[in-house]
Design a protein around this motif. Sequence first.
Motif, PDB file in Angstrom:
ATOM      1  N   ALA A 129      45.837  35.859  37.124  1.00 46.08           N
ATOM      2  CA  ALA A 129      46.735  34.762  37.514  1.00 46.08           C
ATOM      3  C   ALA A 129      48.010  35.342  38.114  1.00 46.08           C
ATOM      4  N   PHE A 130      48.544  36.386  37.468  1.00 47.53           N
ATOM      5  CA  PHE A 130      49.776  37.026  37.933  1.00 47.53           C
ATOM      6  C   PHE A 130      49.610  37.557  39.355  1.00 47.53           C
ATOM      7  N   GLU A 131      48.491  38.224  39.637  1.00 50.00           N
ATOM      8  CA  GLU A 131      48.266  38.778  40.983  1.00 50.00           C
ATOM      9  C   GLU A 131      48.272  37.675  42.045  1.00 50.00           C
ATOM     10  N   PHE A 132      47.642  36.551  41.731  1.00 50.51           N
ATOM     11  CA  PHE A 132      47.621  35.440  42.692  1.00 50.51           C
ATOM     12  C   PHE A 132      49.019  34.887  42.933  1.00 50.51           C
ATOM     13  N   LEU A 133      49.814  34.800  41.881  1.00 51.19           N
ATOM     14  CA  LEU A 133      51.163  34.257  42.045  1.00 51.19           C
ATOM     15  C   LEU A 133      52.012  35.179  42.915  1.00 51.19           C
ATOM     16  N   ARG A 150      46.719  39.820  51.574  1.00 51.93           N
ATOM     17  CA  ARG A 150      45.433  39.532  50.924  1.00 51.93           C
ATOM     18  C   ARG A 150      44.649  40.805  50.622  1.00 51.93           C
ATOM     19  N   THR A 151      44.686  41.754  51.590  1.00 57.76           N
ATOM     20  CA  THR A 151      43.814  42.929  51.471  1.00 57.76           C
ATOM     21  C   THR A 151      44.484  44.116  50.769  1.00 57.76           C
ATOM     22  N   ASN A 152      45.814  44.075  50.600  1.00 61.90           N
ATOM     23  CA  ASN A 152      46.505  45.192  49.954  1.00 61.90           C
ATOM     24  C   ASN A 152      46.447  45.095  48.435  1.00 61.90           C
ATOM     25  N   SER A 153      46.659  46.229  47.784  1.00 62.61           N
ATOM     26  CA  SER A 153      46.685  46.229  46.314  1.00 62.61           C
ATOM     27  C   SER A 153      47.938  45.497  45.832  1.00 62.61           C
ATOM     28  N   LEU A 154      47.905  45.051  44.597  1.00 61.18           N
ATOM     29  CA  LEU A 154      49.064  44.356  44.018  1.00 61.18           C
ATOM     30  C   LEU A 154      50.279  45.281  44.037  1.00 61.18           C
ATOM     31  N   ASN A 155      50.055  46.534  43.687  1.00 59.39           N
ATOM     32  CA  ASN A 155      51.130  47.539  43.685  1.00 59.39           C
ATOM     33  C   ASN A 155      51.814  47.612  45.052  1.00 59.39           C
ATOM     34  N   ASN A 156      51.003  47.711  46.112  1.00 58.37           N
ATOM     35  CA  ASN A 156      51.561  47.800  47.467  1.00 58.37           C
ATOM     36  C   ASN A 156      52.272  46.521  47.881  1.00 58.37           C
ATOM     37  N   MET A 160      55.990  46.396  49.190  1.00 57.69           N
ATOM     38  CA  MET A 160      56.230  46.041  50.592  1.00 57.69           C
ATOM     39  C   MET A 160      56.966  44.710  50.752  1.00 57.69           C
ATOM     40  N   PHE A 161      56.648  43.740  49.907  1.00 59.21           N
ATOM     41  CA  PHE A 161      57.145  42.386  50.170  1.00 59.21           C
ATOM     42  C   PHE A 161      58.214  41.906  49.188  1.00 59.21           C
ATOM     43  N   TYR A 162      58.536  42.711  48.205  1.00 64.75           N
ATOM     44  CA  TYR A 162      59.606  42.328  47.260  1.00 64.75           C
ATOM     45  C   TYR A 162      60.727  43.376  47.253  1.00 64.75           C
ATOM     46  N   LYS A 163      60.744  44.244  48.291  1.00 64.11           N
ATOM     47  CA  LYS A 163      61.717  45.343  48.284  1.00 64.11           C
ATOM     48  C   LYS A 163      63.166  44.854  48.454  1.00 64.11           C
ATOM     49  N   ASP A 164      63.327  43.675  49.055  1.00 69.03           N
ATOM     50  CA  ASP A 164      64.688  43.143  49.217  1.00 69.03           C
ATOM     51  C   ASP A 164      65.199  42.441  47.966  1.00 69.03           C
ATOM     52  N   MET A 165      64.351  42.344  46.942  1.00 66.80           N
ATOM     53  CA  MET A 165      64.744  41.694  45.682  1.00 66.80           C
ATOM     54  C   MET A 165      64.534  42.707  44.557  1.00 66.80           C
ATOM     55  N   PRO A 166      65.446  43.691  44.414  1.00 65.07           N
ATOM     56  CA  PRO A 166      65.197  44.829  43.500  1.00 65.07           C
ATOM     57  C   PRO A 166      64.902  44.421  42.058  1.00 65.07           C
ATOM     58  N   MET A 167      65.644  43.434  41.540  1.00 63.11           N
ATOM     59  CA  MET A 167      65.419  43.032  40.142  1.00 63.11           C
ATOM     60  C   MET A 167      64.051  42.375  39.977  1.00 63.11           C
ATOM     61  N   ILE A 168      63.690  41.538  40.948  1.00 64.66           N
ATOM     62  CA  ILE A 168      62.378  40.866  40.896  1.00 64.66           C
ATOM     63  C   ILE A 168      61.268  41.902  41.063  1.00 64.66           C
ATOM     64  N   LYS A 169      61.510  42.867  41.971  1.00 59.94           N
ATOM     65  CA  LYS A 169      60.517  43.938  42.177  1.00 59.94           C
ATOM     66  C   LYS A 169      60.290  44.699  40.866  1.00 59.94           C
ATOM     67  N   THR A 175      55.570  43.831  34.845  1.00 62.78           N
ATOM     68  CA  THR A 175      54.522  42.861  34.495  1.00 62.78           C
ATOM     69  C   THR A 175      53.150  43.387  34.907  1.00 62.78           C
ATOM     70  N   ARG A 176      53.089  44.026  36.088  1.00 61.30           N
ATOM     71  CA  ARG A 176      51.813  44.594  36.571  1.00 61.30           C
ATOM     72  C   ARG A 176      51.297  45.659  35.608  1.00 61.30           C
ATOM     73  N   ARG A 177      52.205  46.537  35.160  1.00 58.72           N
ATOM     74  CA  ARG A 177      51.772  47.616  34.246  1.00 58.72           C
ATOM     75  C   ARG A 177      51.302  47.040  32.906  1.00 58.72           C
ATOM     76  N   ILE A 178      52.043  46.048  32.404  1.00 58.43           N
ATOM     77  CA  ILE A 178      51.638  45.425  31.131  1.00 58.43           C
ATOM     78  C   ILE A 178      50.315  44.676  31.313  1.00 58.43           C
TER      79      ILE A 178
END
Length: 222
Positions: A129-133, A150-156, A160-169, A175-178
């Motif tokens: 669920a987390f990955e989809f969100l 769609r085709t990239n890993s969750l990590n990437n 790539m797409f949350y780098k401008d939001m450091p705290m959220i990143k 959350t991904r590691r847990i």
Amino acid sequence: MHFKTIRASNSNYTIEIPDTCPHCGKNMESEQINDVYDRVAKTVALIFRCSINDCHKYFILEYSVNKTTVDTIASFGQLIQYSYNGFQEPAISENIKNLSPVFSETFVEASIAEAKKLTNISGIAYRKAFEFLVKDFASYQNQEKIEEIRTNSLNNVIDMFYKDMPMIKDLLHITRRIGNDETHYYREFTDIDIKDLKKLIYNFSLYINMILDIKEFSQKTN
Ligand SMILES: [Zn+2]
């Protein structure tokens, strides 16, 4: 179902009752313990006990009844079906449901599995669920890069797409590691559990909700 003579409101009646115990599921001849006649609702609740030795649990069968006078039951009607569905669905905002239907469905399914103590399944489902969100929100904000997301890993995608939001990143990587702990053979964190994973996913959903609300009400008040 089979016929059994039971006692209700000081009289005997022959009614159809189920063959199996609702707790252990085994075929048994249940022992009637008591009866409760509701004159207003016109039902009788019959209290039974499973006769299987290692079960012996109580259960209730409720029947609609027809009555003649105030206190007399004329006959028994239908067995009222109980579902015992005490599960409370998690609250998911309309914003999140619209943004990520798969997240919303999977999160509810994970909660059902968790409520049934299926913790192996629920942890993996929360991680999915987390990955989809994460990916659906990234896609929402980067409409031209949906295929890449769609085709990239969750990590990437987080990098790539949350780098401008450091705290959220940071929140997303934690959350991904847990979440990965719920799917991998080796467990990285021993003092963190599904409740923590859910809390972090919920925090991210609050952030998304806030962004979507700001956009909506900015447009409305422009
Ligand atoms: Zn039983």
